[in-house]
Write an enzyme that holds these catalytic residues in place. Structure first.
Site, PDB file in Angstrom:
ATOM      1  N   GLU A 132      93.786 -41.826  75.789  1.00 60.23           N
ATOM      2  CA  GLU A 132      93.070 -42.918  75.111  1.00 60.23           C
ATOM      3  C   GLU A 132      93.850 -44.232  75.272  1.00 60.23           C
ATOM      4  OE1 GLU A 132      90.515 -41.436  71.527  1.00 60.23           O
ATOM      5  OE2 GLU A 132      92.517 -40.627  71.259  1.00 60.23           O
ATOM      6  N   GLU A 152      91.570 -32.033  72.427  1.00 57.40           N
ATOM      7  CA  GLU A 152      91.042 -32.126  71.057  1.00 57.40           C
ATOM      8  C   GLU A 152      90.159 -30.926  70.716  1.00 57.40           C
ATOM      9  OE1 GLU A 152      91.410 -34.615  73.124  1.00 57.40           O
ATOM     10  OE2 GLU A 152      92.082 -36.404  72.049  1.00 57.40           O
TER      11      GLU A 152
HETATM   12  C1  1HE Z   1     104.594 -32.688  69.787  1.00 58.35           C
HETATM   13  C2  1HE Z   1     103.409 -33.019  70.502  1.00 58.35           C
HETATM   14  C3  1HE Z   1     102.348 -33.570  69.765  1.00 58.35           C
HETATM   15  C4  1HE Z   1     104.818 -32.184  71.889  1.00 58.35           C
HETATM   16  N1  1HE Z   1     102.511 -33.757  68.428  1.00 58.35           N
HETATM   17  N2  1HE Z   1     104.700 -32.907  68.494  1.00 58.35           N
HETATM   18  N3  1HE Z   1      98.136 -33.302  71.979  1.00 58.35           N
HETATM   19  C5  1HE Z   1      98.237 -32.061  72.447  1.00 58.35           C
HETATM   20  O1  1HE Z   1      97.505 -31.165  72.074  1.00 58.35           O
HETATM   21  C6  1HE Z   1      99.345 -31.834  73.424  1.00 58.35           C
HETATM   22  C7  1HE Z   1     100.423 -31.001  72.775  1.00 58.35           C
HETATM   23  N4  1HE Z   1     101.641 -30.919  73.579  1.00 58.35           N
HETATM   24  C8  1HE Z   1     101.728 -30.129  74.688  1.00 58.35           C
HETATM   25  O2  1HE Z   1     100.775 -29.527  75.157  1.00 58.35           O
HETATM   26  C9  1HE Z   1     103.074 -30.060  75.332  1.00 58.35           C
HETATM   27  O3  1HE Z   1     104.057 -30.433  74.366  1.00 58.35           O
HETATM   28  C10 1HE Z   1     103.248 -30.963  76.576  1.00 58.35           C
HETATM   29  C11 1HE Z   1     102.427 -30.380  77.740  1.00 58.35           C
HETATM   30  C12 1HE Z   1     102.825 -32.397  76.306  1.00 58.35           C
HETATM   31  C13 1HE Z   1     104.744 -31.018  76.968  1.00 58.35           C
HETATM   32  O4  1HE Z   1     105.239 -29.690  77.164  1.00 58.35           O
HETATM   33  P1  1HE Z   1     106.815 -29.486  77.218  1.00 58.35           P
HETATM   34  O5  1HE Z   1     107.036 -28.025  77.518  1.00 58.35           O
HETATM   35  O6  1HE Z   1     107.447 -30.479  78.122  1.00 58.35           O
HETATM   36  O7  1HE Z   1     107.370 -29.864  75.735  1.00 58.35           O
HETATM   37  P2  1HE Z   1     107.258 -28.985  74.387  1.00 58.35           P
HETATM   38  O8  1HE Z   1     108.392 -27.994  74.331  1.00 58.35           O
HETATM   39  O9  1HE Z   1     105.891 -28.424  74.197  1.00 58.35           O
HETATM   40  O10 1HE Z   1     107.446 -30.109  73.264  1.00 58.35           O
HETATM   41  C14 1HE Z   1     108.696 -30.721  73.008  1.00 58.35           C
HETATM   42  C15 1HE Z   1     108.693 -31.141  71.544  1.00 58.35           C
HETATM   43  O11 1HE Z   1     107.677 -32.135  71.374  1.00 58.35           O
HETATM   44  C16 1HE Z   1     108.340 -30.022  70.614  1.00 58.35           C
HETATM   45  O12 1HE Z   1     109.023 -30.244  69.393  1.00 58.35           O
HETATM   46  P3  1HE Z   1     110.394 -29.475  69.021  1.00 58.35           P
HETATM   47  O13 1HE Z   1     110.762 -30.033  67.685  1.00 58.35           O
HETATM   48  O14 1HE Z   1     110.014 -28.010  69.034  1.00 58.35           O
HETATM   49  O15 1HE Z   1     111.355 -29.809  70.114  1.00 58.35           O
HETATM   50  C17 1HE Z   1     106.856 -30.189  70.387  1.00 58.35           C
HETATM   51  O16 1HE Z   1     106.399 -29.652  69.160  1.00 58.35           O
HETATM   52  C18 1HE Z   1     106.761 -31.723  70.361  1.00 58.35           C
HETATM   53  N5  1HE Z   1     105.430 -32.186  70.695  1.00 58.35           N
HETATM   54  N6  1HE Z   1     103.593 -32.689  71.792  1.00 58.35           N
HETATM   55  C19 1HE Z   1     103.670 -33.421  67.826  1.00 58.35           C
HETATM   56  N7  1HE Z   1     101.212 -33.945  70.341  1.00 58.35           N
HETATM   57  C20 1HE Z   1      93.538 -40.421  67.648  1.00 58.35           C
HETATM   58  S1  1HE Z   1      93.031 -38.878  68.013  1.00 58.35           S
HETATM   59  C21 1HE Z   1      93.936 -38.287  69.327  1.00 58.35           C
HETATM   60  C22 1HE Z   1      93.812 -36.796  69.347  1.00 58.35           C
HETATM   61  C23 1HE Z   1      94.848 -36.171  70.230  1.00 58.35           C
HETATM   62  O17 1HE Z   1      95.687 -36.794  70.811  1.00 58.35           O
HETATM   63  S2  1HE Z   1      94.716 -34.472  70.348  1.00 58.35           S
HETATM   64  C24 1HE Z   1      95.865 -34.021  71.542  1.00 58.35           C
HETATM   65  C25 1HE Z   1      97.216 -33.715  70.949  1.00 58.35           C
END
Ligand code: 1HE
Length: 278
Positions: A132, A152
């Site tokens: 976005e 989403e």
């Molecule tokens: C997060 C987030 C997040 C990572 N919110 N903390 N977005 C998503 O559904 C995407 C969610 N994220 C992922 O699918 C993956 O994290 C990634 C593909 C982006 C990256 O993977 P990777 O293996 O490099 O990293 P990771 O181990 O998954 O994440 C590293 C840390 O970032 C980890 O936290 P930690 O404390 O365990 O180290 C994750 O929890 C954190 N992290 N992504 C919070 N999104 C206005 S409306 C908009 C609606 C949306 O955007 S919906 C889509 C949300």
């Protein structure tokens, strides 16, 4: 004379900014001449967009430093942006959910309809709210590693950062429905074919390409850039008759500026660059 060397600014060293923008801890902000470079700077959380993050982005676009003519946005770490910070979603009531979405709208409107064009340099995950944000920018450069998704649907939520208004204007409702309903993920080439991005470059080449484009954009007359950013998307939303009328007004304003007059004269007197195939 308006001598144009599009690569000249790309060689300028980027300098840290001072003042208010230097206090924003979730953004690393530097400047190369007329180009402000914003780096999303929360790599440990994959640049997930928390409320303060959105507020800091908004702050930049309503406090653009004097003399900035283009912005480049990129992400620190291995991904451009993982979208909404999902940890903030838990237990939000309807009132605050609407306000939250409206806060994103205000910030991303400030990006799209702000003072200067914005080039996004994308790598790794460009998902959910990250897509976005990218779609609010004017030019998108993807490195080979970039991929695009709208998870989403899988998370039980809907886009709330302007994606439903902006993304179909880039790729159409059918493609956006496919991304959301089936969880399909586009790679960089598919993003290019669909119209999500305008350029694809190799690994590690995005920043140089983005900076060269931003420096080139910065050499345009300000009113031309303004017309492209402000008038083009609005004309696209208008019925043809209204759009043509808006176009005439915008064209008359642009061509009557001193910058336009000077540039036209430069061309007619042989001092301006010709349009040549690169
Ligand atoms: C997060 C987030 C997040 C990572 N919110 N903390 N977005 C998503 O559904 C995407 C969610 N994220 C992922 O699918 C993956 O994290 C990634 C593909 C982006 C990256 O993977 P990777 O293996 O490099 O990293 P990771 O181990 O998954 O994440 C590293 C840390 O970032 C980890 O936290 P930690 O404390 O365990 O180290 C994750 O929890 C954190 N992290 N992504 C919070 N999104 C206005 S409306 C908009 C609606 C949306 O955007 S919906 C889509 C949300």
């Amino acid at each position: 004379m308006n001598a144009v060397d599009p690569s000249a600014g790309a060689r300028d060293a980027e300098q840290p900014v001072q003042g208010l923008l230097a206090t924003l801890d979730l953004l690393r902000i530097t400047r190369a001449g007329p180009v402000l470079h914003l780096q999303l700077n929360r790599p440990a959380k994959r640049n997930a967009l928390s409320d303060p993050f959105i507020q800091q982005l908004h702050t930049v676009f309503v406090n653009m430093p004097e003399g900035v003519r283009a912005v480049m946005i990129s992400g620190q770490g291995s991904h451009f942006c993982a979208g909404l910070d999902l940890s903030e979603l838990v237990a939000r009531d309807i009132d605050s959910a609407v306000q939250h979405s409206r806060m994103w709208h205000a910030a991303f409107d400030a990006v799209q309809f702000g003072p200067v064009p914005v080039v996004a340099v994308l790598h790794g995950a460009v998902v959910g709210g990250g897509l976005e944000l990218a779609s609010a920018c004017h030019i998108r450069v993807a490195e080979d590693s970039a991929y695009f998704g709208l998870p989403e649907g899988q998370r039980g939520i809907f886009v709330g950062g302007g994606g439903s208004a902006r993304i179909p204007r880039l790729i159409g409702v059918a493609r956006m429905s496919d991304l959301m309903l089936t969880g399909r993920v586009y790679d960089a080439q598919e993003g290019l074919q669909a119209g999500l991005v305008q350029y694809v470059v190799g690994a590690g080449e995005g920043l140089a390409k983005g900076m060269a484009l931003a420096q080139r954009i910065a050499t345009n007359a300000q009113m031309s850039n303004y017309a492209v950013m402000q008038a083009l998307p609005r004309i696209a939303d208008q019925a043809q008759g209204l759009g043509l009328f808006t176009e005439s007004l915008m064209a008359a304003i642009a061509e009557s500026t001193p910058q336009a007059q000077e540039r036209l004269k430069d061309f007619l007197e042989g001092r301006a660059a010709k349009v040549l195939k690169s």
